[in-house]
Design a protein around this motif. Structure first.
Motif, PDB file in Angstrom:
ATOM      1  N   PRO A   1      11.250  24.990  35.046  1.00  0.00           N
ATOM      2  CA  PRO A   1      11.030  25.959  33.962  1.00  0.00           C
ATOM      3  C   PRO A   1      10.088  27.104  34.349  1.00  0.00           C
ATOM      4  O   PRO A   1      10.163  28.188  33.772  1.00  0.00           O
TER       5      PRO A   1
ATOM      6  N   SER B   1      12.278  29.528  37.411  1.00  0.00           N
ATOM      7  CA  SER B   1      13.659  29.980  37.276  1.00  0.00           C
ATOM      8  C   SER B   1      13.915  30.504  35.871  1.00  0.00           C
ATOM      9  O   SER B   1      13.090  30.368  34.972  1.00  0.00           O
ATOM     10  N   GLY B   2      15.097  31.055  35.700  1.00  0.00           N
ATOM     11  CA  GLY B   2      15.475  31.613  34.410  1.00  0.00           C
ATOM     12  C   GLY B   2      16.211  30.603  33.552  1.00  0.00           C
ATOM     13  O   GLY B   2      16.265  29.404  33.844  1.00  0.00           O
ATOM     14  N   ASN B   3      16.800  31.118  32.489  1.00  0.00           N
ATOM     15  CA  ASN B   3      17.499  30.262  31.533  1.00  0.00           C
ATOM     16  C   ASN B   3      18.733  29.595  32.134  1.00  0.00           C
ATOM     17  O   ASN B   3      19.039  28.454  31.813  1.00  0.00           O
ATOM     18  N   TYR B   4      19.440  30.322  33.011  1.00  0.00           N
ATOM     19  CA  TYR B   4      20.659  29.760  33.595  1.00  0.00           C
ATOM     20  C   TYR B   4      20.344  28.521  34.437  1.00  0.00           C
ATOM     21  O   TYR B   4      20.994  27.479  34.283  1.00  0.00           O
TER      22      TYR B   4
ATOM     23  N   LEU C   1      17.758  26.637  34.273  1.00  0.00           N
ATOM     24  CA  LEU C   1      17.250  25.585  33.396  1.00  0.00           C
ATOM     25  C   LEU C   1      18.396  24.877  32.666  1.00  0.00           C
ATOM     26  O   LEU C   1      18.391  23.651  32.526  1.00  0.00           O
ATOM     27  N   THR C   2      19.393  25.633  32.241  1.00  0.00           N
ATOM     28  CA  THR C   2      20.556  25.043  31.592  1.00  0.00           C
ATOM     29  C   THR C   2      21.341  24.166  32.560  1.00  0.00           C
ATOM     30  O   THR C   2      21.737  23.047  32.223  1.00  0.00           O
TER      31      THR C   2
ATOM     32  N   SER D   1      19.387  20.972  33.211  1.00  0.00           N
ATOM     33  CA  SER D   1      19.464  19.992  32.124  1.00  0.00           C
ATOM     34  C   SER D   1      20.826  19.320  32.079  1.00  0.00           C
ATOM     35  O   SER D   1      20.928  18.123  31.796  1.00  0.00           O
TER      36      SER D   1
END
Length: 112
Positions: A53, A56-59, A61-62, A65
């Protein structure tokens, strides 16, 4: 269909499963301790996952997960197929039905 699978997990017109046959010479030992290299690798993977987290960015992190979800699914499937011998399938159906029921009721309660 869910009720049928709970009452008759082998299907509406099917027969119950036969007792599992023992294969001579085949043993599964899933609970061996980790070696030192495997422990270091596990710590490294956990450290990378914990830092994800922050670096890195949201991508990423998605994707991370989703990978964690797939790892949990694979570990649970391994447990059921090897150690558990599918002994927990019917109780899981009850939990699944409860989860769907709660999700459905939450959706009904939230509609405006």
């Amino acid at each position: 269909m869910a009720v049928v699978l709970i009452v008759r997990p082998w299907g509406l017109f099917g027969k119950p499963e036969a007792a599992a046959r023992r294969t001579p010479g085949l043993t599964i030992n899933p609970w061996r301790p980790l070696t030192s290299n495997e422990r270091l690798a596990a710590v490294a993977v956990l450290a990378v996952a914990a830092m994800l987290p922050f670096v890195s960015g949201n991508y990423a992190l998605t994707v991370g997960s989703e990978i964690a979800i797939f790892v949990i699914f694979a570990a649970s499937l391994h447990f059921l197929m090897s150690v558990g011998a599918l002994a927990f399938v019917r109780p899981c159906a009850y939990f699944g039905l409860g989860a769907y029921g709660v999700a459905f009721l939450a959706k009904l309660a939230d509609c405006r």
